[in-house]
Design a protein around this motif. Sequence first.
Motif, PDB file in Angstrom:
ATOM      1  N   LEU A   3       0.822  -1.208   0.000  1.00 54.86           N
ATOM      2  CA  LEU A   3       0.000   0.000   0.000  1.00 54.86           C
ATOM      3  C   LEU A   3       0.857   1.260   0.000  1.00 54.86           C
ATOM      4  N   GLY A   4       1.883   1.278   0.849  1.00 50.48           N
ATOM      5  CA  GLY A   4       2.751   2.452   0.924  1.00 50.48           C
ATOM      6  C   GLY A   4       3.395   2.776  -0.412  1.00 50.48           C
ATOM      7  N   LYS A   5       3.763   1.739  -1.159  1.00 51.07           N
ATOM      8  CA  LYS A   5       4.386   1.958  -2.470  1.00 51.07           C
ATOM      9  C   LYS A   5       3.354   2.432  -3.491  1.00 51.07           C
ATOM     10  N   ILE A   6       2.165   1.856  -3.468  1.00 47.13           N
ATOM     11  CA  ILE A   6       1.133   2.228  -4.440  1.00 47.13           C
ATOM     12  C   ILE A   6       0.728   3.685  -4.275  1.00 47.13           C
ATOM     13  N   GLU A 126     -10.342  -0.735   4.927  1.00 47.32           N
ATOM     14  CA  GLU A 126     -10.979  -0.508   3.629  1.00 47.32           C
ATOM     15  C   GLU A 126     -11.612   0.876   3.566  1.00 47.32           C
ATOM     16  N   SER A 127     -12.292   1.281   4.613  1.00 45.08           N
ATOM     17  CA  SER A 127     -12.904   2.604   4.641  1.00 45.08           C
ATOM     18  C   SER A 127     -11.843   3.685   4.484  1.00 45.08           C
ATOM     19  N   TRP A 128     -10.741   3.552   5.223  1.00 47.53           N
ATOM     20  CA  TRP A 128      -9.674   4.546   5.144  1.00 47.53           C
ATOM     21  C   TRP A 128      -9.046   4.577   3.748  1.00 47.53           C
ATOM     22  N   LEU A 129      -8.825   3.405   3.161  1.00 44.15           N
ATOM     23  CA  LEU A 129      -8.218   3.344   1.835  1.00 44.15           C
ATOM     24  C   LEU A 129      -9.042   4.116   0.805  1.00 44.15           C
ATOM     25  N   TYR A 130     -10.343   3.879   0.802  1.00 49.30           N
ATOM     26  CA  TYR A 130     -11.196   4.557  -0.176  1.00 49.30           C
ATOM     27  C   TYR A 130     -11.324   6.044   0.133  1.00 49.30           C
ATOM     28  N   MET A 133      -8.071   7.540  -1.187  1.00 47.27           N
ATOM     29  CA  MET A 133      -8.048   7.664  -2.651  1.00 47.27           C
ATOM     30  C   MET A 133      -9.035   8.717  -3.130  1.00 47.27           C
ATOM     31  N   GLY A 134     -10.253   8.686  -2.607  1.00 44.45           N
ATOM     32  CA  GLY A 134     -11.240   9.695  -2.944  1.00 44.45           C
ATOM     33  C   GLY A 134     -11.936   9.540  -4.285  1.00 44.45           C
ATOM     34  N   ASP A 135     -11.326   8.825  -5.246  1.00 42.46           N
ATOM     35  CA  ASP A 135     -11.880   8.771  -6.588  1.00 42.46           C
ATOM     36  C   ASP A 135     -11.356   7.520  -7.291  1.00 42.46           C
ATOM     37  N   ALA A 136     -12.249   6.769  -7.908  1.00 35.72           N
ATOM     38  CA  ALA A 136     -11.852   5.560  -8.638  1.00 35.72           C
ATOM     39  C   ALA A 136     -11.102   5.896  -9.919  1.00 35.72           C
ATOM     40  N   GLY A 137     -11.071   7.150 -10.282  1.00 38.10           N
ATOM     41  CA  GLY A 137     -10.399   7.551 -11.509  1.00 38.10           C
ATOM     42  C   GLY A 137      -8.898   7.764 -11.373  1.00 38.10           C
ATOM     43  N   ILE A 138      -8.367   7.684 -10.165  1.00 41.33           N
ATOM     44  CA  ILE A 138      -6.927   7.906 -10.010  1.00 41.33           C
ATOM     45  C   ILE A 138      -6.156   6.682 -10.499  1.00 41.33           C
ATOM     46  N   PRO A 139      -4.941   6.877 -10.983  1.00 38.76           N
ATOM     47  CA  PRO A 139      -4.157   5.755 -11.524  1.00 38.76           C
ATOM     48  C   PRO A 139      -3.895   4.640 -10.502  1.00 38.76           C
ATOM     49  N   GLU A 140      -3.817   4.975  -9.237  1.00 42.68           N
ATOM     50  CA  GLU A 140      -3.512   4.000  -8.190  1.00 42.68           C
ATOM     51  C   GLU A 140      -4.698   3.111  -7.825  1.00 42.68           C
ATOM     52  N   ARG A 142      -6.584   0.847  -9.321  1.00 44.10           N
ATOM     53  CA  ARG A 142      -6.529  -0.591  -9.650  1.00 44.10           C
ATOM     54  C   ARG A 142      -5.652  -1.362  -8.665  1.00 44.10           C
ATOM     55  N   GLY A 143      -4.511  -0.792  -8.323  1.00 39.85           N
ATOM     56  CA  GLY A 143      -3.610  -1.453  -7.383  1.00 39.85           C
ATOM     57  C   GLY A 143      -4.236  -1.610  -6.005  1.00 39.85           C
ATOM     58  N   ILE A 144      -4.898  -0.563  -5.537  1.00 46.55           N
ATOM     59  CA  ILE A 144      -5.543  -0.611  -4.224  1.00 46.55           C
ATOM     60  C   ILE A 144      -6.740  -1.558  -4.255  1.00 46.55           C
ATOM     61  N   ALA A 145      -7.555  -1.485  -5.293  1.00 48.06           N
ATOM     62  CA  ALA A 145      -8.706  -2.386  -5.406  1.00 48.06           C
ATOM     63  C   ALA A 145      -8.232  -3.842  -5.413  1.00 48.06           C
ATOM     64  N   GLY A 146      -7.104  -4.110  -6.052  1.00 53.24           N
ATOM     65  CA  GLY A 146      -6.541  -5.457  -6.057  1.00 53.24           C
ATOM     66  C   GLY A 146      -6.127  -5.902  -4.666  1.00 53.24           C
ATOM     67  N   LEU A 147      -5.521  -4.998  -3.891  1.00 47.42           N
ATOM     68  CA  LEU A 147      -5.148  -5.329  -2.509  1.00 47.42           C
ATOM     69  C   LEU A 147      -6.381  -5.611  -1.661  1.00 47.42           C
ATOM     70  N   VAL A 148      -7.401  -4.773  -1.810  1.00 48.72           N
ATOM     71  CA  VAL A 148      -8.639  -4.964  -1.044  1.00 48.72           C
ATOM     72  C   VAL A 148      -9.233  -6.329  -1.360  1.00 48.72           C
ATOM     73  N   LYS A 149      -9.277  -6.667  -2.629  1.00 48.86           N
ATOM     74  CA  LYS A 149      -9.833  -7.962  -3.040  1.00 48.86           C
ATOM     75  C   LYS A 149      -8.992  -9.118  -2.502  1.00 48.86           C
ATOM     76  N   GLU A 150      -7.672  -8.986  -2.577  1.00 48.03           N
ATOM     77  CA  GLU A 150      -6.770 -10.044  -2.122  1.00 48.03           C
ATOM     78  C   GLU A 150      -6.920 -10.326  -0.632  1.00 48.03           C
ATOM     79  N   PHE A 151      -7.139  -9.288   0.171  1.00 51.94           N
ATOM     80  CA  PHE A 151      -7.177  -9.449   1.625  1.00 51.94           C
ATOM     81  C   PHE A 151      -8.573  -9.355   2.210  1.00 51.94           C
ATOM     82  N   LYS A 152      -9.596  -9.362   1.365  1.00 54.05           N
ATOM     83  CA  LYS A 152     -10.978  -9.199   1.825  1.00 54.05           C
ATOM     84  C   LYS A 152     -11.373 -10.243   2.867  1.00 54.05           C
ATOM     85  N   SER A 153     -11.045 -11.518   2.645  1.00 53.18           N
ATOM     86  CA  SER A 153     -11.475 -12.554   3.591  1.00 53.18           C
ATOM     87  C   SER A 153     -10.777 -12.402   4.942  1.00 53.18           C
TER      88      SER A 153
END
Length: 165
Positions: A3-6, A126-130, A133-140, A142-153
């Motif tokens: 996350l820090g890198k993204i 997850e709440s803090w991440l979104y 980011m503030g907007d799904a249109g930022i380049p980052e 996809r990377g964050i959404a992938g992390l959220v999906k990977e660690f959702k469970s």
Amino acid sequence: MCLGKILNIPVFATTQQRAKLGETCSELGLDSSDGIATKAHADKSAFSMWIPDVQSAFKSLGGEKREVVVVGIESHICVTQTTLDLLREGHKVYVLADGVSSCNKEEVPIALARLRAEGAVVTTSESWLYECMGDAGIPEFRGIAGLVKEFKSSTKEGLQALAKI
């Protein structure tokens, strides 16, 4: 990827008496080039991580008041004392409920309630991440959404455990 890198967020880490207790979380690879890139990784005996090494590294970023996210173990000790120190310094502090723990699970909700009352924003990762980011249109995004999906469970399991406390 981390996350820090993204999101290009500086990471500060401490270990509580490494020689006696060992590395806090060796999986993070805090001191390796393949691990999380940290601005500071200091060993400490103080319960708060707001120690001179961290303060110096933090101030090297410009020294102004910042938004800070706190995660860690022993929510009622190190997380609490670090958060209180940061609040006293005038920073806005987010404590991620699913990013803190305790060897005594009963301590977590008490610590979170206290920190909320002291002025920290208690939220979830997850709440803090979104919010960050503030907007799904930022380049980052996809990377964050992938992390959220990977660690959702695992996040869901952590939150369910907190809800039972």
